[in-house]
Design a protein around this motif. Structure first.
Motif, PDB file in Angstrom:
ATOM      1  N   HIS A   9      55.550  31.310  23.275  1.00  0.00           N
ATOM      2  CA  HIS A   9      55.783  31.600  24.679  1.00  0.00           C
ATOM      3  C   HIS A   9      56.180  33.068  24.831  1.00  0.00           C
ATOM      4  O   HIS A   9      56.894  33.621  24.010  1.00  0.00           O
ATOM      5  CB  HIS A   9      56.899  30.708  25.228  1.00  0.00           C
ATOM      6  N   GLY A  10      55.695  33.686  25.884  1.00  0.00           N
ATOM      7  CA  GLY A  10      56.044  35.073  26.136  1.00  0.00           C
ATOM      8  C   GLY A  10      57.516  35.231  26.463  1.00  0.00           C
ATOM      9  O   GLY A  10      58.138  34.289  26.957  1.00  0.00           O
ATOM     10  N   PRO A  11      58.088  36.336  26.137  1.00  0.00           N
ATOM     11  CA  PRO A  11      57.403  37.427  25.449  1.00  0.00           C
ATOM     12  C   PRO A  11      57.304  37.160  23.953  1.00  0.00           C
ATOM     13  O   PRO A  11      58.263  36.714  23.331  1.00  0.00           O
ATOM     14  CB  PRO A  11      58.289  38.641  25.710  1.00  0.00           C
ATOM     15  N   ASN A  12      56.133  37.398  23.408  1.00  0.00           N
ATOM     16  CA  ASN A  12      55.951  37.263  21.958  1.00  0.00           C
ATOM     17  C   ASN A  12      55.556  38.591  21.322  1.00  0.00           C
ATOM     18  O   ASN A  12      55.245  38.645  20.148  1.00  0.00           O
ATOM     19  CB  ASN A  12      54.949  36.151  21.620  1.00  0.00           C
ATOM     20  N   ASP A  22      52.397  41.377  25.488  1.00  0.00           N
ATOM     21  CA  ASP A  22      51.866  40.207  24.794  1.00  0.00           C
ATOM     22  C   ASP A  22      50.344  40.294  24.747  1.00  0.00           C
ATOM     23  O   ASP A  22      49.710  40.816  25.667  1.00  0.00           O
ATOM     24  CB  ASP A  22      52.267  38.925  25.521  1.00  0.00           C
ATOM     25  N   SER A  23      49.793  39.766  23.674  1.00  0.00           N
ATOM     26  CA  SER A  23      48.344  39.786  23.490  1.00  0.00           C
ATOM     27  C   SER A  23      47.961  38.659  22.547  1.00  0.00           C
ATOM     28  O   SER A  23      48.824  37.964  21.996  1.00  0.00           O
ATOM     29  CB  SER A  23      47.905  41.128  22.893  1.00  0.00           C
ATOM     30  N   VAL A  24      46.680  38.497  22.336  1.00  0.00           N
ATOM     31  CA  VAL A  24      46.214  37.517  21.353  1.00  0.00           C
ATOM     32  C   VAL A  24      46.803  37.860  19.993  1.00  0.00           C
ATOM     33  O   VAL A  24      47.241  36.977  19.246  1.00  0.00           O
ATOM     34  CB  VAL A  24      44.670  37.477  21.309  1.00  0.00           C
ATOM     35  N   GLN A  27      50.468  36.812  19.855  1.00  0.00           N
ATOM     36  CA  GLN A  27      50.576  35.358  19.815  1.00  0.00           C
ATOM     37  C   GLN A  27      50.220  34.848  18.423  1.00  0.00           C
ATOM     38  O   GLN A  27      50.885  33.956  17.890  1.00  0.00           O
ATOM     39  CB  GLN A  27      49.690  34.710  20.867  1.00  0.00           C
ATOM     40  N   ARG A  28      49.195  35.407  17.821  1.00  0.00           N
ATOM     41  CA  ARG A  28      48.835  35.015  16.443  1.00  0.00           C
ATOM     42  C   ARG A  28      49.958  35.353  15.477  1.00  0.00           C
ATOM     43  O   ARG A  28      50.244  34.580  14.556  1.00  0.00           O
ATOM     44  CB  ARG A  28      47.542  35.699  16.025  1.00  0.00           C
ATOM     45  N   ALA A  29      50.603  36.496  15.656  1.00  0.00           N
ATOM     46  CA  ALA A  29      51.733  36.861  14.801  1.00  0.00           C
ATOM     47  C   ALA A  29      52.875  35.869  14.967  1.00  0.00           C
ATOM     48  O   ALA A  29      53.533  35.496  13.986  1.00  0.00           O
ATOM     49  CB  ALA A  29      52.193  38.285  15.121  1.00  0.00           C
ATOM     50  N   ALA A  30      53.120  35.434  16.194  1.00  0.00           N
ATOM     51  CA  ALA A  30      54.160  34.425  16.435  1.00  0.00           C
ATOM     52  C   ALA A  30      53.806  33.120  15.733  1.00  0.00           C
ATOM     53  O   ALA A  30      54.672  32.468  15.141  1.00  0.00           O
ATOM     54  CB  ALA A  30      54.330  34.205  17.934  1.00  0.00           C
ATOM     55  N   LEU A  31      52.546  32.746  15.775  1.00  0.00           N
ATOM     56  CA  LEU A  31      52.109  31.518  15.097  1.00  0.00           C
ATOM     57  C   LEU A  31      52.264  31.637  13.582  1.00  0.00           C
ATOM     58  O   LEU A  31      52.656  30.673  12.916  1.00  0.00           O
ATOM     59  CB  LEU A  31      50.667  31.186  15.460  1.00  0.00           C
ATOM     60  N   SER A  58      54.191  22.363  21.347  1.00  0.00           N
ATOM     61  CA  SER A  58      54.292  23.790  21.585  1.00  0.00           C
ATOM     62  C   SER A  58      54.455  24.007  23.075  1.00  0.00           C
ATOM     63  O   SER A  58      54.426  23.064  23.858  1.00  0.00           O
ATOM     64  CB  SER A  58      53.040  24.505  21.084  1.00  0.00           C
ATOM     65  N   ASP A  59      54.624  25.235  23.437  1.00  0.00           N
ATOM     66  CA  ASP A  59      54.698  25.557  24.848  1.00  0.00           C
ATOM     67  C   ASP A  59      53.288  25.464  25.431  1.00  0.00           C
ATOM     68  O   ASP A  59      52.303  25.452  24.704  1.00  0.00           O
ATOM     69  CB  ASP A  59      55.237  26.979  25.005  1.00  0.00           C
ATOM     70  N   HIS A  60      53.212  25.429  26.747  1.00  0.00           N
ATOM     71  CA  HIS A  60      51.890  25.474  27.370  1.00  0.00           C
ATOM     72  C   HIS A  60      51.244  26.811  27.031  1.00  0.00           C
ATOM     73  O   HIS A  60      51.901  27.736  26.558  1.00  0.00           O
ATOM     74  CB  HIS A  60      52.003  25.282  28.889  1.00  0.00           C
ATOM     75  N   GLY A  61      49.958  26.904  27.256  1.00  0.00           N
ATOM     76  CA  GLY A  61      49.217  28.081  26.833  1.00  0.00           C
ATOM     77  C   GLY A  61      49.358  29.293  27.735  1.00  0.00           C
ATOM     78  O   GLY A  61      50.041  29.272  28.758  1.00  0.00           O
ATOM     79  N   THR A  62      48.692  30.344  27.317  1.00  0.00           N
ATOM     80  CA  THR A  62      48.637  31.598  28.051  1.00  0.00           C
ATOM     81  C   THR A  62      47.198  32.066  28.060  1.00  0.00           C
ATOM     82  O   THR A  62      46.512  31.984  27.041  1.00  0.00           O
ATOM     83  CB  THR A  62      49.524  32.666  27.376  1.00  0.00           C
TER      84      THR A  62
END
Length: 89
Positions: A9-12, A22-24, A27-31, A58-62
């Motif tokens: 979830h943002g901010p990531n 935030d970007s793809v 988000q991948r780094a957070a995953l 997980s949280d809802h998407g972005t």
């Protein structure tokens, strides 16, 4: 065990040094961060005498450009989808 994986979830952007938004990529780094933490957790759970029933959400998407949309406060399938798994550990 109830797991709510909120790191995506943002901010990531904090998961990528120097990222301003935030970007793809962030988000991948957070995953990746979450994936690294789950292994030891599940290994510890496997050592228990009794198995654990795990519900992982997980949280809802972005939206990151899908159909021209950005963000997660909008009505789009990528935003509404909430990843979910259930399993025994």
């Amino acid at each position: 065990m109830f797991l709510n994986v909120s790191a995506i979830h943002g901010p990531n952007r904090y998961f990528v040094e120097g990222a301003k938004e935030d970007s793809v990529e962030t988000q991948r780094a957070a995953l990746r961060y979450v994936d690294e933490a789950l292994g030891p957790l599940f290994e510890a759970m496997r050592k228990r005498a009794r198995p654990a029933y795990c519900l992982a959400f997980s949280d809802h998407g972005t939206a990151y450009g899908e159909d021209g949309y950005q963000g997660h406060r909008l009505a789009h399938d990528v935003v509404w989808t909430v990843p979910y798994r259930e399993f025994l550990v």
